[in-house]
Design an enzyme around this catalytic site. Structure first.
Site, PDB file in Angstrom:
ATOM      1  CD  GLU A  43      -2.455   1.296   2.798  1.00 10.80           C
ATOM      2  OE1 GLU A  43      -2.571   2.478   3.194  1.00 10.80           O
ATOM      3  OE2 GLU A  43      -2.354   0.331   3.575  1.00 10.80           O
ATOM      4  CG  ASP A  47       0.104   7.000  -0.828  1.00 10.40           C
ATOM      5  OD1 ASP A  47      -0.982   7.444  -1.141  1.00 10.40           O
ATOM      6  OD2 ASP A  47       0.969   7.608  -0.372  1.00 10.40           O
ATOM      7  CG  ASP A 116      -5.940   1.798   3.316  1.00  8.66           C
ATOM      8  OD1 ASP A 116      -5.636   2.824   2.763  1.00  8.66           O
ATOM      9  OD2 ASP A 116      -5.907   1.492   4.358  1.00  8.66           O
ATOM     10  CD  GLU A 119      -3.281   4.443  -1.291  1.00  3.00           C
ATOM     11  OE1 GLU A 119      -3.370   5.725  -1.487  1.00  3.00           O
ATOM     12  OE2 GLU A 119      -3.172   4.027  -0.348  1.00  3.00           O
TER      13      GLU A 119
END
Length: 252
Positions: A43, A47, A116, A119
């Protein structure tokens, strides 16, 4: 748990089985299964790839747009709400490994968990392939959102945007009703935004602030819709929870 082959078809990428399973492993599942690795590192990676890819696209496609407006648009399309919407559109919730507690509280539909995991899948795509494959995935997912100019303009701070909109229409005082749930290691919050005593939006997140921002975004979109002169309570109606964890916070 549905076959992950279908998920990969929807994403249009290939990810090796081990990395894919890791990307779909929520911390609640890991906690209940002996502390196995979670998707949080992927994640973190995803991101960064998401942010760079969107920034690059906005910079190249909007040569005259000032920095402040570019930042607003990026904030909107990488938000929890935006990513959760994408996750729901591909049925992501059916593939996530969740602990029993999250299953009982419909974790597969929670915006924070869906965002989440999206990502993490971007990070997993990079790990299993390369940066260009991951970037192309981001643009397939995010591309349509970049055309939503109105929402992008408000996305820098949904709470400020909804406050300004409510004030311009003289709708009344804004309040947020927020409830927290779940164990300390997997705490989530649900928020309902009320304007003049009427429920206008709902949201969830890993913090009160995040849940309130999502509720504000929901309300802003509903009020900004062409037929929103006198919106019904809609999905937010009846969502406000009760109990000792429920709080009302006015203003921003």
């Amino acid at each position: 748990m549905s076959s992950t082959e279908e998920l990969l078809k929807r994403l249009g990428v290939t990810i090796d089985a081990g990395t894919l399973r890791l990307a779909l492993t929520h911390r609640s599942y890991a906690y209940e299964n002996g502390g196995i690795p979670t998707n949080e590192r992927l994640e973190f990676l995803g991101d960064s790839i998401l942010g760079f890819s969107v920034t690059d696209a906005l910079y190249r496609d909007n040569p005259t747009l000032p920095e402040g407006d570019l930042a607003k648009r990026r904030s909107a399309v990488v938000s929890t709400r935006a990513l959760a919407g994408i996750g729901r559109s591909i049925g992501l919730g059916e593939y996530i490994y969740l602990g029993q507690g999250e299953k009982l509280t419909e974790g597969k539909n929670k915006a924070s968990i869906l965002a989440d995991t999206m990502e993490a899948l971007i990070g997993a795509t990079y790990v299993s392939n390369d940066i260009e494959t991951a970037r192309q995935l981001v643009m397939r997912l995010i591309g349509p959102l970049l055309k939503d100019a109105a929402a992008l303009g408000a996305g820098t701070d949904w709470k400020t945007s909804i406050q300004e909109l409510a004030a311009s229409r003289q709708l009344g005082t804004i309040n947020y009703a927020v409830e927290g749930s779940g164990p300390d290691h997997a705490r989530t919050f649900e928020a309902v935004l009320r304007i003049g005593g009427t429920d206008y939006g709902a949201g969830s997140g890993n913090s009160k602030k995040e849940a309130e921002q999502e509720a504000a975004a929901d309300a802003w979109r509903r009020l900004s819709a062409p037929s929103a002169a006198s919106p019904e309570a809609g999905p937010a109606a009846g969502s406000a929870a009760t109990g000792t964890q429920l709080q009302s916070q006015s203003g921003t």
